[in-house]
Design an enzyme around this catalytic site. Sequence first.
Site, PDB file in Angstrom:
ATOM      1  N   TYR A 150       0.816  -1.214   0.000  1.00 21.32           N
ATOM      2  CA  TYR A 150       0.000   0.000   0.000  1.00 21.32           C
ATOM      3  C   TYR A 150       0.849   1.263   0.000  1.00 21.32           C
ATOM      4  CZ  TYR A 150      -4.275   2.655   1.013  1.00 21.32           C
ATOM      5  OH  TYR A 150      -5.345   3.513   0.951  1.00 21.32           O
ATOM      6  N   LYS A 220      -1.637 -12.523   6.715  1.00 15.19           N
ATOM      7  CA  LYS A 220      -1.791 -13.573   5.708  1.00 15.19           C
ATOM      8  C   LYS A 220      -0.483 -14.362   5.641  1.00 15.19           C
ATOM      9  CE  LYS A 220      -4.324 -15.615   2.528  1.00 15.19           C
ATOM     10  NZ  LYS A 220      -5.453 -16.484   2.927  1.00 15.19           N
ATOM     11  N   ASP A 270      -8.290 -13.621   5.851  1.00 17.22           N
ATOM     12  CA  ASP A 270      -9.591 -13.970   5.298  1.00 17.22           C
ATOM     13  C   ASP A 270     -10.496 -14.581   6.369  1.00 17.22           C
ATOM     14  OD1 ASP A 270      -7.671 -15.976   5.241  1.00 17.22           O
ATOM     15  OD2 ASP A 270      -8.545 -17.016   3.545  1.00 17.22           O
ATOM     16  N   ASP A 294      -6.579  -1.502   5.682  1.00 15.64           N
ATOM     17  CA  ASP A 294      -7.479  -0.701   4.851  1.00 15.64           C
ATOM     18  C   ASP A 294      -8.801  -1.436   4.650  1.00 15.64           C
ATOM     19  OD1 ASP A 294      -8.026   1.604   3.261  1.00 15.64           O
ATOM     20  OD2 ASP A 294      -7.660   0.422   1.467  1.00 15.64           O
TER      21      ASP A 294
END
Length: 409
Positions: A150, A220, A270, A294
Site C-alpha cells: 500500500y 496472511k 480472510d 485498509d
Amino acid sequence: MPEQLLNSKNGKIHTPAFPVIPYIEGDGIGAEITRPTLELIDCAVRKAYNGQRKIQWFEVFAGDKAYRRTGEWLPAETVEAIEKHLVALKGPLKTPVGGGIRSLNVALRRQLDLYACVRPVRWFQGIEAPLKEPHLVDLVIFRENTEDVYCGIEFMRGAADTAKIEQFLMNEMHVYTLPFPGDSSYGIKPVSKTGSQRLIRAAMRYAIEHRRPSLTLVHKGNIMKFTEGAFRNWGFELIEKEFQKECYIEKRINQPPNCGKIYIRERIADAFFQDMLLNPTRHSVVATLNLNGDYISDMAAAMVGGVGIAPGGNINFEKGTAIFEATHGTAPDIAGQNKANPTSLVMSGKMLLQHIGWHRAATLIEQSVESLFRERTGTADLFAQTPGARIVGTTEFAERLRFAIENID
C-alpha cells in the site's frame, strides 16, 4: 495572542491553554465538513473549560487548494507546519485512480512517519446497521501505515525499470514462477521488524491503558511467510519480551479465567473477516499490516453503519505527531449540496482532543453525536431508509450538534 506550541516528551503531549493547531480543509466536500467541525470543537472546548482554553486554528494547504495557490499538491510548508505543531485536523483529499498524483494521504503519513492508523469502530443507538446486534462491535484497529504494498512502490508494465526488476528476479534471484514475463506490473512489499514491532507495541500499550480485553494480530502469513508471517512472528516475540505479565496467548495455554489480562489472538486475514461478522466480541484491539488494515477498517465501519461515522487518526506514538482525518472520500458528486455527513471528521476531532489531553471536551462531542443519532436525526446517507427519521442537511446537523453540546449538563 502569542503562539503557543504543543510539545511532546517520549510521545506524551503537553498542551498549553491556547495551542496553535493547523488544519487542512480538504477537497470535494472538505470545506462543508471541516468548517463546522472546527466550530463544534471550539464549542466543546468553550463549554468544557469556561473559556480558559481555546485552540488557535490556522489553515495549511494540500490537494486542489494547494495546487491552485502554489502549483504543488503537497507543499513542503504544510508538512513542516504539522511537524512543528505536532497535531493537525484534515478533511478528505482526492486521489486519482490508475494514474496522476500519488495519494496525498500516503505522502503525509510517510513524510511525517505517522506509522499507526488508529480507527475506533463502535455503533451508535439509532443507526441502522446490517448486523442483528451491532452493539457488540467495539473495536480499535491499529493499521501499519508506512510499509506493505500500500505504500506505493510500484513499477508499470513496459517501463525500463520494470524490465530490470523482472530480469533481476529471473536471472539473479532464480524466480521461475513469474506467470507472464514481459507483460506484468510489479509492486514491492516491504515489511520490517522495526515497523511491525512499533505498531504492535502501540496497540498493546493502548489495550493496557484502556483496559481492553484482547489484541488480535491479523495477517496472511500462511502464504506470505516472510512478510506477513514475519509480522506475526515479530509480534509474538515483542509481546513475550515486553508484555508477558499483561497477557495470555491463545493456543499456548488453555483459555484463561477472566482475571484482567489481555488475551492475545492471531487470525489469518480472510478468516478474520468471517470471525468479525460471526463473533465480534472476540476482537477488541486489532494490529495488522497496511493493506489488510485498509480492508478491515472499512468492513468494520460497514458493520455499524458505514464510513460516514468512522473516525481516524494517523499517529507517531514516539513523537506524538498526529493527523486526525475524515476516513471517507471527497464525495464530489454531492459537494456544495448541503448533503455531506460531517460525523467522521467530527469524531476525528474528538480523537484529536483526546490526544492533547482535553478529555472533557472530547466527551461532550461524543455525547452530542449520540444524542442526535438516538433521536434518529442525521444526514440522508445514514437515515434515508430509516422509518420515522429526521433527515437534515450538513448545516442543520452541525447546528443541532452545537445545540446539544451547549445543553449537556
